[in-house]
Enzyme design. Sequence first.
Site, PDB file in Angstrom:
ATOM      1  N   SER A 241       0.852  -1.189   0.000  1.00 37.86           N
ATOM      2  CA  SER A 241       0.000   0.000   0.000  1.00 37.86           C
ATOM      3  C   SER A 241       0.889   1.239   0.000  1.00 37.86           C
ATOM      4  CB  SER A 241      -0.904   0.012   1.238  1.00 37.86           C
ATOM      5  OG  SER A 241      -0.111   0.224   2.393  1.00 37.86           O
ATOM      6  N   LYS A 242       0.243   2.409   0.016  1.00 38.83           N
ATOM      7  CA  LYS A 242       1.002   3.665  -0.083  1.00 38.83           C
ATOM      8  C   LYS A 242       2.000   3.848   1.039  1.00 38.83           C
ATOM      9  CE  LYS A 242      -2.005   6.399  -2.980  1.00 38.83           C
ATOM     10  NZ  LYS A 242      -3.277   7.080  -2.987  1.00 38.83           N
ATOM     11  N   ARG A 243       1.744   3.234   2.182  1.00 37.30           N
ATOM     12  CA  ARG A 243       2.682   3.452   3.289  1.00 37.30           C
ATOM     13  C   ARG A 243       4.042   2.782   3.018  1.00 37.30           C
ATOM     14  NH1 ARG A 243      -0.508  -0.481   5.370  1.00 37.30           N
ATOM     15  NH2 ARG A 243       0.537  -2.345   6.165  1.00 37.30           N
TER      16      ARG A 243
END
Length: 469
Positions: free
Chosen positions: A240-242
């Site tokens: 994911s974006k993290r």
Amino acid sequence: MDNKKVVTRFPPSPTGYLHIGGARTALFNWLFARKHKGKFILRIEDTDQARSSEEATNAILESLRWLGLDWDEGPYFQSRRYHIYREYLEKLLASGKAYYCHCTPQELEERRKQAMAKGLKPKYDGKCRNLGLGPAPHAVVRLKAPQTGKTSFNDLVKGPISFNNEELDDLVLWRSDGNPTYHLAVVVDDITMGLTHIIRGDDHVNNTPRQIMIYQALGEPLPYYAHVPMILGPDRTRLSKRHGATSVLAYRDMGYLPQAVLNALARLGWSYGDQEKFSIDELIEKFSLEHVGKSPGIFNAEKLLDLNAQYIRESDTGYLTRTVIPFLEKRGLKNLDETKVARAVETLKIRSKTLDEMAEGSLFYFQDEISYEEKADRKFLKPNILGLMEEILERLEKTEVFSQKSLEKVFLDFIEEKQIKLGKIAQPLRVALTGKSASPGLFEVMEILGKEKVLERIRKALTHIARKT
């Protein structure tokens, strides 16, 4: 594998950018087709009209082009193929393999609740299956799926997989709003486009028995299925974006080279011995589904950054020059001299991890005015250096040939005469010429800046230091 020409496909939904997972799927399909001298088809699955957009479609095409994943056919758009889906639906209805269902959503919901209350699976109970109903407003068309036995296939990555047919229900093929469902559209496309291999993420495994049932109902031969493992972040949770950027174009805009991104994508769930780095030709030659692992691929942004730095170091200067110019223009530089950019690139190749970093690091070569980094200014542009700086300026003014070799001689003579270490004068000069305490080699920098610019910057630094006294 039989002698039929290999045909693979990549079918993104244009509801957003192309992400790392989708790009990896596209790459595996492309590599498999190229290896077997087959065909790679691009299909845009845009039946979800509310969420699909032309902007997303263009971003997907741009991402694939940037990565160099060229397609042999397409892009086909599902939204323009409804007449074909309708034709296949009519075949299924005519052969008794599909039927009209008049149950309303409210009735279905009520019966699902009742089934769950009795501890049964909340699937369609087949109420309209044998009623011989015809079209009606709000009716759907369902597949008459087998109710006993198993639906099995041999996955080229995961091995044999089986589903009990009683677990599955009569899936909807055509919605009441006049649109085909995902399963019908996909199978009809795969049949009409002559797909031989369906290579996709393993989140599609549960879709496979339903799609096989549609193939069987149409009397069509099945393709080979290969479900590749999902991609996780270093902490083993879904990417994911993290974990860093997930969109392919974001990596392009951050200054990654497409070869580095492709190499990293290829290694997500696929390996070839201990080899880490591959050219495109090597990937095509060595890629095989046998070497796709069953466990998830781990995407590591740090590893990609290191790989990108390696590709930059090994890239041709001419290629890097062309690709870094847009990053310099983004910083407001115009009408750049390509020869000067190439010389700057040559000095920064070994010290840049991205094109963006390279552009940032080379700004001092092209700017009319530079500013000093605060820390470097405090540490090196001190009043006690004024005398030495003035003397070196005089010598440089008299230097006729401004080449690395002749400049080096000027400095060596100077430090020997003054009995000082090179760093004593080199570091203040570096800050005066570049604004920073770290830069490419001092003599390289001076040669590229040219005599006029070097003298101008030293004079400005002297004025700057003098103000501190």
